[in-house]
Write a protein that holds these residues in place. Structure first.
Motif, mmCIF file in Angstrom:
data_model
loop_
_atom_site.group_PDB
_atom_site.id
_atom_site.type_symbol
_atom_site.label_atom_id
_atom_site.label_comp_id
_atom_site.label_asym_id
_atom_site.label_seq_id
_atom_site.Cartn_x
_atom_site.Cartn_y
_atom_site.Cartn_z
ATOM 1 N N MET A 1 -13.361 7.321 1.311
ATOM 2 C CA MET A 1 -13.854 5.960 1.220
ATOM 3 C C MET A 1 -15.030 5.965 0.244
ATOM 4 O O MET A 1 -15.904 6.808 0.341
ATOM 5 C CB MET A 1 -14.297 5.487 2.612
ATOM 6 C CG MET A 1 -14.891 4.110 2.623
ATOM 7 S SD MET A 1 -15.388 3.496 4.263
ATOM 8 C CE MET A 1 -13.943 3.743 5.228
ATOM 9 N N ASN A 2 -15.048 5.000 -0.663
ATOM 10 C CA ASN A 2 -16.181 4.919 -1.574
ATOM 11 C C ASN A 2 -17.215 3.932 -1.028
ATOM 12 O O ASN A 2 -16.992 3.278 0.006
ATOM 13 C CB ASN A 2 -15.735 4.565 -2.997
ATOM 14 C CG ASN A 2 -15.131 3.181 -3.106
ATOM 15 O OD1 ASN A 2 -15.521 2.248 -2.425
ATOM 16 N ND2 ASN A 2 -14.158 3.038 -3.994
ATOM 17 N N LYS B 1 -18.350 1.017 -2.127
ATOM 18 C CA LYS B 1 -17.938 -0.394 -2.114
ATOM 19 C C LYS B 1 -17.045 -0.682 -0.906
ATOM 20 O O LYS B 1 -17.207 -1.693 -0.226
ATOM 21 C CB LYS B 1 -17.216 -0.737 -3.414
ATOM 22 C CG LYS B 1 -16.804 -2.184 -3.474
ATOM 23 C CD LYS B 1 -16.062 -2.503 -4.755
ATOM 24 C CE LYS B 1 -15.658 -3.955 -4.707
ATOM 25 N NZ LYS B 1 -14.408 -4.228 -5.326
ATOM 26 N N GLU B 2 -16.093 0.218 -0.649
ATOM 27 C CA GLU B 2 -15.199 0.041 0.500
ATOM 28 C C GLU B 2 -15.973 0.101 1.812
ATOM 29 O O GLU B 2 -15.702 -0.680 2.736
ATOM 30 C CB GLU B 2 -14.119 1.115 0.487
ATOM 31 C CG GLU B 2 -13.138 0.988 -0.662
ATOM 32 C CD GLU B 2 -12.273 2.224 -0.857
ATOM 33 O OE1 GLU B 2 -11.211 2.088 -1.483
ATOM 34 O OE2 GLU B 2 -12.655 3.324 -0.402
ATOM 35 N N ALA B 3 -16.945 1.011 1.900
ATOM 36 C CA ALA B 3 -17.747 1.139 3.121
ATOM 37 C C ALA B 3 -18.587 -0.115 3.358
ATOM 38 O O ALA B 3 -18.687 -0.597 4.487
ATOM 39 C CB ALA B 3 -18.650 2.371 3.042
ATOM 40 N N ALA C 1 -17.929 -3.181 2.258
ATOM 41 C CA ALA C 1 -17.021 -4.269 2.637
ATOM 42 C C ALA C 1 -16.591 -4.139 4.100
ATOM 43 O O ALA C 1 -16.576 -5.134 4.849
ATOM 44 C CB ALA C 1 -15.794 -4.272 1.725
ATOM 45 N N LYS C 2 -16.256 -2.920 4.512
ATOM 46 C CA LYS C 2 -15.842 -2.704 5.905
ATOM 47 C C LYS C 2 -16.988 -3.007 6.856
ATOM 48 O O LYS C 2 -16.790 -3.613 7.914
ATOM 49 C CB LYS C 2 -15.353 -1.269 6.079
ATOM 50 C CG LYS C 2 -14.776 -0.992 7.454
ATOM 51 C CD LYS C 2 -14.091 0.361 7.475
ATOM 52 C CE LYS C 2 -13.569 0.699 8.837
ATOM 53 N NZ LYS C 2 -12.347 0.002 9.185
ATOM 54 N N GLN D 1 -19.086 -6.295 -8.688
ATOM 55 C CA GLN D 1 -18.194 -5.281 -8.147
ATOM 56 C C GLN D 1 -18.979 -4.240 -7.362
ATOM 57 O O GLN D 1 -18.423 -3.411 -6.675
ATOM 58 C CB GLN D 1 -17.433 -4.593 -9.289
ATOM 59 C CG GLN D 1 -16.416 -5.484 -9.943
ATOM 60 C CD GLN D 1 -15.272 -5.849 -9.004
ATOM 61 O OE1 GLN D 1 -14.760 -5.011 -8.271
ATOM 62 N NE2 GLN D 1 -14.894 -7.100 -9.003
#
Length: 72
Positions: free
Chosen positions: A1-2, A4-6, A8-9, A37
């Motif tokens: 997980m990068n 940005k994904e973390a 957002a989650k 982004q």
């Protein structure tokens, strides 16, 4: 997980925890109107303000313990 994904989650988790829709949070924080982004600290602070939590509370989750390296 990068990262940005973390982030957002984590936003999704906090919205569920505080019984708030992402749209309601966007209205409260005005963050999602930006075309970023890579949400910066100021944007994350706006999200925290919309949820009524501190930045420390935002990052207090296992999601951020094992992120992918961003610079390779």
């Amino acid at each position: 997980m990068n990262t940005k994904e973390a982030v957002a989650k984590r936003i999704q988790e906090l919205c569920a925890e505080y019984d708030m829709t992402v749209n309601a949070l966007a209205t409260a924080s005005s963050m999602l109107n930006e075309k970023s982004q890579n949400p910066g600290v100021v944007s994350i602070k706006k999200i925290c303000d919309g949820l009524g939590i501190s930045i420390r509370e935002f990052f207090d989750t296992d999601l951020f313990d094992n992120l992918e390296q961003e610079i390779k």
